[in-house]
Enzyme design. Structure first.
Site, PDB file in Angstrom:
ATOM      1  N   LYS A 312       0.829  -1.193   0.090  1.00 51.80           N
ATOM      2  CA  LYS A 312       0.184   0.125   0.040  1.00 51.80           C
ATOM      3  C   LYS A 312       0.848   1.174   0.048  1.00 51.80           C
ATOM      4  O   LYS A 312       0.534   2.250  -0.470  1.00 51.80           O
ATOM      5  CB  LYS A 312      -0.867  -0.101   1.092  1.00 51.80           C
ATOM      6  N   ASP A 349     -10.216   3.209   1.853  1.00 48.60           N
ATOM      7  CA  ASP A 349     -10.407   2.817   3.220  1.00 48.60           C
ATOM      8  C   ASP A 349     -11.174   3.657   4.149  1.00 48.60           C
ATOM      9  O   ASP A 349     -11.981   3.120   4.998  1.00 48.60           O
ATOM     10  CB  ASP A 349      -9.057   2.376   4.004  1.00 48.60           C
TER      11      ASP A 349
END
Ligand code: ATR
Length: 523
Positions: A312, A349
């Site tokens: 990420k 997210d």
């Protein structure tokens, strides 16, 4: 015996159009093999019988013959691969050819012979075999993906109906090599091509799109019934990846991570693509290096990526542009390849945290306790602050909590002070509770709020959620975050609203199935 039988029946011809998936069937006994064939033939009318797995292939053929006689709709391949070439057959070359000849007599319209055996045989023997059955000339490289064109050139010296070139993917880039090979050569020759290995899964789904006549699927990829490494089950190839619909216009998406085998993203995303009639397919990408991933993104090309552990942050230098959430959190979980070929990074997210909470209460001015100060906590803290919540951070390592609090204009709190504030929401952004239902990030008496949100999604009901539920607190399981961050990705990629309800349903079923399978394995 097999030959005698064959002379009494009409020959079974090869259909004009072959299904895209051939079920690779192995088994220790012909009875096992045929029991599986019987149960799966209806959904899988194209079957490869791996005769080399049987102790006495010749003795098994009359039974296979009877099966094919009573299942006229089945198209069958007979394969008797030698141990030297990756199979299990240890007999002589003459007996290998004999098995294949009799396999045809038993009803296999196609037989598979390895290049290595073919070059050692007399051309007349091969020609005789081919005069009866469709012939696949096959070559397997169990180490690498290399010299594909040269291999084909060698193979073309022997006349065959299909040339099967199977290599091993050691990087994702090997899929690109296989795809290019199929694209350039399949116009002139009937080819079957794919890469073995976990990193070759992409080629197992996409090779038919690049020109492979068909691909192979396992009976059950999880039950030790694979006949090649990295094999995907025939059921998943059709059900999850919708391989019969994959065509040149199909957009390719994937989840990039390491490990990736247990990711639920392919199940949820492919269900969403199917539900919304998007011509797209979403693949698990076992990424060893980001360089090879980017190579695939550019060359295949891939239109969108989910980025997961451990990439990420590492993906950031490869992106041409990022959204404000990615910049704030310092991590990207979504990549879009623009029409200009540029790579754009997003972080969904935050949507994963905010959306499930919004469905339960007004976030503005809500008092929220966030447990943890890692990546997941950053998404929660920034997302909730953005929506006007008052946020307190509690973390095992206090300095990390302080740093995050400074960046997000939130506050930290000591564990001893938890009872001093009446929280509306508690969010667990630590991995505590993952994989079991005993560990809990808080003591039972510390769990006081209107809503408790656990980002841990496996198990679905963590200890934290069990205690909260018992106290009458509204609970949000981690799968809702998983679903909502995926739903936002779907929207970014397709511009369509995501079918979040359906996505939640399929992921819940997948988790239940997984738990049941684990229980069965233990007992
Ligand atoms: P993620 O990206 O999933 O958030 P991470 O960045 O490694 O993962 O962060 C994990 C968070 O959970 C951290 O805040 C970590 O606390 P530390 O900063 O003290 O490492 C917290 N965490 C992990 N294991 C924990 C445990 N057993 N008890 C309490 N907190 C834990």
């Amino acid at each position: 015996m097999a030959l005698a039988l064959s002379s009494t029946v009409a020959p079974r011809f090869l259909p004009m159009r072959l299904p895209k998936v051939c079920l690779a069937l192995s088994g220790d006994t012909v009875e096992d093999m045929l029991a599986t064939a019987e149960s799966m033939a209806q959904d899988n009318p194209f079957i490869e019988f791996r005769l080399d797995y049987l102790k006495q292939p010749l003795a098994a053929l009359p039974k296979i013959h009877r099966f094919l006689e009573t299942h006229q709709y089945v198209t069958a391949i007979g394969t008797c691969r030698r141990a030297d070439n990756g199979g299990k057959f240890k007999g002589s070359l003459a007996s290998q050819l004999d098995v294949l000849t009799k396999a045809h007599a038993a009803g296999c319209q196609i037989v598979d012979l390895e290049l290595q055996s073919a070059v050692k045989s007399k051309p007349e023997a091969i020609a005789r075999l081919r005069s009866r059955a469709g012939l696949i000339l096959s070559f397997h490289d169990f180490r690498a993906t290399r010299n594909l064109d040269e291999t084909l050139e060698k193979m073309l010296k022997i006349p065959a109906d299909f040339y099967k070139v199977v290599s091993t993917a050691t990087t994702l880039s090997d899929n690109v090599a296989m795809m290019k090979f199929l694209q350039t050569q399949s116009g002139s020759h009937a080819l079957i091509g794919l890469c073995m290995g976990e990193q070759g899964i992409m080629s197992r789904v996409l090779s038919v799109r690049a020109g492979s006549a068909f691909t192979f699927g396992a009976v059950d990829a999880n039950a030790g019934l694979k006949t090649a490494p990295g094999q995907v089950s025939a059921r998943d190839l059709r059900g999850i990846y919708r391989i019969e619909q994959v065509d040149a216009a199909t957009r390719i998406y994937g989840v990039a991570g390491d490990p990736i085998e247990h990711s639920l993203s392919p199940v949820i995303m492919n269900a969403a693509l199917r539900r919304e009639n998007v011509n797209g397919v979403y693949l698990p990408l076992h990424v060893k290096t980001l360089k090879s991933l980017i190579h695939c993104v550019r060359e295949i090309p891939l239109h969108g990526l989910s980025i997961t552990m451990p990439y990420k942050q590492a993906i950031l230098p490869y992106l041409d542009n990022t959204d404000a959430h990615t910049t704030k959190i310092g991590a990207c979980n979504t990549v879009v390849r623009g029409q200009d070929g540029k790579l754009y990074g997003f972080n969904t997210d935050i949507a994963g945290v905010v959306r499930p909470l919004e469905q339960r209460l007004s976030i503005e001015n809500a008092k929220v306790l966030v447990l943890g100060a890692g990546g997941a906590a950053r998404a929660a803290v920034f997302g909730l602050k953005e929506r006007g919540a008052e946020v307190w951070i509690l973390n095992r390592t206090a300095v990390k909590a302080q740093k995050l609090a400074r960046q997000a204009k939130a506050r930290t709190i000591k564990r001893a002070d938890l009872r001093k504030i009446a929280f509306d929401v508690i969010v667990n952004a630590t991995p505590v509770g993952m994989g079991n239902t005993r560990d809990c990030p808080l003591k039972d008496e510390e769990i006081q709020a209107r809503v408790v949100f656990d980002m841990v999604y496996d198990p679905v009901e963590t200890h934290l959620l069990q205690v909260a539920r018992a106290k009458g607190i509204s609970v949000i399981p981690g799968i809702e975050m998983f679903v909502q961050q995926a739903a936002r990705q779907f929207e970014i990629w397709t511009g369509k609203p995501a079918p979040a309800g359906d996505m939640l349903r399929v992921v819940t079923i997948a988790l239940q199935d997984r738990a049941a399978a684990q229980k069965q394995q233990k007992s």
